[in-house]
Design a protein around this motif. Structure first.
Motif, short mmCIF file in Angstrom:
data_model
loop_
_atom_site.label_atom_id
_atom_site.label_comp_id
_atom_site.label_asym_id
_atom_site.label_seq_id
_atom_site.Cartn_x
_atom_site.Cartn_y
_atom_site.Cartn_z
N GLN A 291 -20.12 10.36 -6.28
CA GLN A 291 -19.67 8.97 -6.12
C GLN A 291 -18.50 8.60 -7.04
N LYS A 292 -18.15 9.48 -7.95
CA LYS A 292 -17.12 9.15 -8.94
C LYS A 292 -15.72 9.07 -8.36
N LEU A 293 -15.50 9.65 -7.19
CA LEU A 293 -14.15 9.55 -6.61
C LEU A 293 -14.11 8.80 -5.29
N PHE A 294 -15.20 8.12 -4.93
CA PHE A 294 -15.23 7.38 -3.67
C PHE A 294 -14.12 6.33 -3.60
N LYS A 295 -13.88 5.63 -4.70
CA LYS A 295 -12.90 4.54 -4.66
C LYS A 295 -11.48 5.05 -4.40
N GLY A 296 -11.16 6.19 -4.99
CA GLY A 296 -9.84 6.76 -4.74
C GLY A 296 -9.64 7.11 -3.27
N ILE A 297 -10.71 7.59 -2.63
CA ILE A 297 -10.65 7.91 -1.20
C ILE A 297 -10.36 6.65 -0.40
N PHE A 298 -11.05 5.55 -0.74
CA PHE A 298 -10.78 4.30 -0.03
C PHE A 298 -9.31 3.90 -0.17
N ILE A 299 -8.80 3.95 -1.38
CA ILE A 299 -7.41 3.54 -1.62
C ILE A 299 -6.44 4.42 -0.83
N ARG A 300 -6.66 5.72 -0.83
CA ARG A 300 -5.74 6.62 -0.14
C ARG A 300 -5.70 6.33 1.36
N HIS A 301 -6.86 6.11 1.95
CA HIS A 301 -6.90 5.85 3.39
C HIS A 301 -6.44 4.43 3.72
N LEU A 302 -6.62 3.50 2.80
CA LEU A 302 -6.01 2.18 2.97
C LEU A 302 -4.50 2.32 3.02
N GLY A 303 -3.98 3.19 2.16
CA GLY A 303 -2.54 3.46 2.18
C GLY A 303 -2.07 4.07 3.48
N TYR A 304 -2.90 4.93 4.08
CA TYR A 304 -2.55 5.52 5.37
C TYR A 304 -2.51 4.45 6.47
N LEU A 305 -3.36 3.42 6.34
CA LEU A 305 -3.43 2.36 7.34
C LEU A 305 -2.25 1.41 7.26
N ILE A 306 -1.80 1.08 6.07
CA ILE A 306 -0.85 -0.01 5.86
C ILE A 306 0.41 0.08 6.71
N PRO A 307 1.03 1.24 6.90
CA PRO A 307 2.26 1.27 7.72
C PRO A 307 2.06 0.81 9.16
N PHE A 308 0.82 0.82 9.65
CA PHE A 308 0.57 0.44 11.04
C PHE A 308 0.28 -1.06 11.19
N ILE A 309 -0.01 -1.74 10.09
CA ILE A 309 -0.40 -3.15 10.16
C ILE A 309 0.81 -4.01 10.52
N LYS A 310 0.61 -4.89 11.48
CA LYS A 310 1.70 -5.73 11.97
C LYS A 310 1.70 -7.12 11.31
N ASP A 311 0.56 -7.56 10.85
CA ASP A 311 0.43 -8.88 10.22
C ASP A 311 0.89 -8.77 8.77
N SER A 312 2.02 -9.38 8.45
CA SER A 312 2.60 -9.24 7.11
C SER A 312 1.70 -9.83 6.02
N SER A 313 0.93 -10.85 6.36
CA SER A 313 0.05 -11.45 5.35
C SER A 313 -1.03 -10.47 4.92
N TYR A 314 -1.60 -9.74 5.89
CA TYR A 314 -2.60 -8.72 5.55
C TYR A 314 -1.95 -7.55 4.81
N LYS A 315 -0.79 -7.14 5.28
CA LYS A 315 -0.12 -6.02 4.63
C LYS A 315 0.17 -6.35 3.17
N ASN A 316 0.70 -7.53 2.92
CA ASN A 316 1.00 -7.92 1.54
C ASN A 316 -0.26 -8.06 0.70
N LYS A 317 -1.33 -8.53 1.33
CA LYS A 317 -2.61 -8.68 0.63
C LYS A 317 -3.13 -7.31 0.19
N PHE A 318 -3.06 -6.34 1.08
CA PHE A 318 -3.55 -5.00 0.76
C PHE A 318 -2.69 -4.34 -0.32
#
Length: 484
Positions: A291-318
Motif C-alpha cells: 500500500q505504500k505506493l498506491f498514491k503514486g499510482i493514482f497520480i500517474r494515471h491521473l496524469g495520463y487522463l488529463i490530456p483527454f479532459i475537455k472541461d478546463s475547470s476540471y483539468k485545472n482542478k486536477f
C-alpha cells in the motif's frame, strides 16, 4: 534618468524570465529517479531493493515515464532488466504480472525495441488464456490462478493493458480490433459488476451475494456477486482512469470520459486530509508494503487522463491538486539522511525522517514530480526556499569551471543550506549524499578565504557564476533565488 530606469527594468525582466526557465519539478524528478537507480536497483536481479516484485514493475514504468520527458543515462536499466527477468517475474497473481506488462509498453515508447512489446504481449496472452472466467460473477478476471476472487485492480489493469496494446496490433500480429474488443468486453463487465459504488469511488472487489459475511469469498460457480464494500484504495481510483481515457479516444464515447472525470474528482474530494493532500485509508501507521505506493499510482494515471479532459475547470482542478501534493511531499516528506520520500505526503511530524519510507514510497514521489512536469503547460518553481534545486550534479559555469568555494564533509544538508544562506556572497551550493550516507557540502561563493565559516575549508576557483550542472549522480545543485 530615462536610460537608467530602462536598464533597471530590463534587468528585472531578465531575472523573471530566467527564474521561469527553471523547472524545479523536472529537476526533482531527475534527482529522485537517479537516486532510486543508483542506490536501489539490483543489477543482477533487475529488481528494486526493498520492493515487492510487482512494485519493481510499477517503478520501472515510473522510470520510463521520467525518461519520456528527459534524456538520461538511466535508460540502461531497461535492457538490463529485460535480460534479468521474464514474463512471470511479477509475482503469483494476475495483477502482479500486469504492472510489468504496462512497464514494458511504456519502455517501448521511449526505447523502441520491439522485444519490449513482445514481452508485454506474452504476459497479456497468458492472462487472457488463464484469468478470464464466466464461472464467477458472470465474467471478469480472477485475482490469482488459485483464487476465485474478482477484484477491481486486476480488471482495471486489464482494461488499461488492452488499450495500451491496441495501437500495436499489426506489429504483434493481431487483428485490428483484437485488444479493443477485449477492452470493451472488460469495461462492459466492470461497469455492471457493482464495484463502482457511492460517489463514483471503486471498492476493492466482489463477494458472493449469499456469502456476503465472507468478504472476499466467491464460490467456484457463483454468478450472484455483489460489491464487498472493501477499502477504496487510491490506486483503484487511478488505474481505471487511463483505461477509460484511451477507450474513449478509440470509441469517441464521451460517457467513458465523464465517468473517468467523476472518479478522479471523487478521489481528490474524498480520499484526502482536511488540507486537500491525498491520503491512503491505512495511514499513518497501518499500511503494508504493497500500500505504500498506491498514491503514486493514482497520480500517474491521473496524469495520463488529463490530456483527454475537455472541461478546463476540471483539468485545472486536477493539475492544481497534483501541484499542491508535490509541494507538500517536497517540503514535508523528504528525509535528508537518505534522500528518500516518506509515505505521508501530509507529514506533520517535526522530522520528515520519522515517516515510513523506502523505495516504494519514493517511487510515489517520482510519480508526483514527473506527472506535474507532464501536465503543466509552463515551467514552474514550486517551493519558496531561498535556494531552489537547479539540477543534478555539481554547480558549474558555461566553461565547466568551478567558483571559489567553502567545502566540508562533516555537515548535513540543513547545515549546508543554512551556511549558504548566511553567506551573502554565496551564489549556489551543491550537496552530495552517497548511497552509504557519506555527505559533502560545497558552497559556491564570491567571498574570500578570510570569510571561511567554522568547520569549512576554502578552495579557489576561476568562475564567477553558475550556469548549469555536470549531471554527476547523487549530487544536487541549489542556486540562490535572487541570482536567477
Amino acid at each position: 534618468m530615462f536610460r537608467l530606469f530602462s536598464l533597471s527594468l530590463f534587468l528585472i525582466v531578465i531575472r523573471i524570465v530566467n527564474s521561469d526557465s527553471i523547472n524545479e519539478s523536472l529537476n526533482w524528478a531527475e534527482v529522485t529517479g537517479t537516486r532510486l537507480v543508483s542506490c536501489y536497483y539490483h543489477n543482477l536481479t533487475g529488481l528494486m531493493l526493498n520492493e515487492e516484485k510487482w512494485q519493481s514493475g510499477n517503478t520501472l514504468e515510473s522510470l520510463a515515464n521520467l525518461i519520456s520527458i528527459i534524456d538520461s543515462p538511466l535508460k540502461y536499466i531497461f535492457n538490463r532488466t529485460f535480460i534479468r527477468t521474464d514474463k512471470s517475474t511479477g509475482g503469483n497473481c494476475y495483477d502482479d504480472h500486469q504492472w510489468w506488462l504496462l512497464a514494458w509498453i511504456q519502455i517501448y515508447q521511449v526505447d523502441p525495441n520491439v522485444k519490449y512489446l513482445h514481452r508485454a504481449k506474452d504476459i497479456y496472452d497468458t492472462i487472457t488464456k488463464e484469468a478470464w472466467s464466466k464461472n464467477q460473477c458472470s465474467g471478469g478476471l480472477r485475482w490469482c490462478p488459485t483464487r476465485t476472487y474478482k477484484n477491481a485492480i486486476t480488471n482495471e489493469l486489464f482494461l488499461s493493458s488492452s488499450m495500451r496494446l491496441h495501437p500495436y496490433t499489426s506489429i504483434l500480429g493481431k487483428s485490428s480490433n483484437y485488444y479493443l474488443d477485449w477492452a470493451i468486453k472488460e469495461w462492459n463487465w466492470f461497469e455492471n459488476s457493482g464495484m463502482i459504488k457511492n460517489y463514483y469511488l471503486i471498492n476493492d472487489g466482489l463477494t458472493s451475494q449469499d456469502k456476503s459475511s465472507l468478504k472476499n469469498f466467491i464460490s467456484s460457480n457463483d454468478n450472484k456477486c455483489i460489491n464487498n464494500n472493501g477499502t477504496t484504495w487510491t490506486y483503484n481510483q487511478g488505474v481505471i482512469l487511463s483505461g477509460l481515457a484511451l477507450l474513449y479516444n478509440a470509441t469517441n464515447n464521451i460517457t467513458l470520459l465523464n465517468i473517468a472525470q467523476n472518479i478522479a474528482d471523487a478521489t481528490i474530494e474524498r480520499l484526502i486530509y482536511s488540507n486537500g493532500i491525498l491520503k491512503e485509508e491505512c495511514e499513518p501507521n497501518n499500511c503494508d508494503n504493497d500500500q505504500k505506493l498506491f498514491k503514486g499510482i493514482f497520480i500517474r494515471h491521473l496524469g495520463y487522463l488529463i490530456p483527454f479532459i475537455k472541461d478546463s475547470s476540471y483539468k485545472n482542478k486536477f493539475i492544481s491538486f497534483i501541484q499542491n501534493n508535490t509541494i507538500s511531499i517536497l517540503t514535508k516528506s523528504r528525509c535528508e539522511i537518505d534522500g528518500l520520500f516518506g509515505l505521508l505526503w501530509n507529514n506533520n511530524s517535526s522530522s520528515s525522517c520519522q515517516s515510513v519510507r523506502n523505495t516504494a514510497t519514493t517511487s510515489g514521489a517520482l510519480d508526483l514530480f514527473t506527472t506535474l512536469v507532464k501536465t503543466k503547460q509552463s515551467t514552474t518553481i514550486i517551493t519558496s526556499s531561498k535556494f531552489i534545486l537547479f539540477g543534478l550534479g555539481n554547480c558549474i559555469d558555461e566553461k565547466n569551471s568551478s567558483m571559489p568555494n567553502f567545502y566540508s564533509n562533516r555537515v548535513n544538508e540543513t547545515i549546508c543550506y543554512l551556511t549558504a544562506m548566511n553567506d551573502k556572497s554565496a551564489i549556489a551550493f551543491d550537496y552530495q549524499l552517497n548511497c552509504n550516507g557519506n555527505q559533502f557540502c560545497r558552497i559556491r561563493t564570491l567571498s574570500d578565504k578570510h570569510q571561511t565559516p567554522p568547520g569549512f575549508n576554502y578552495q579557489d576557483g576561476i568562475a564567477r557564476n553558475v550556469t548549469h550542472t555536470n549531471k554527476i549522480p547523487l549530487t544536487n545543485c541549489y542556486i540562490r533565488r535572487n541570482n536567477l
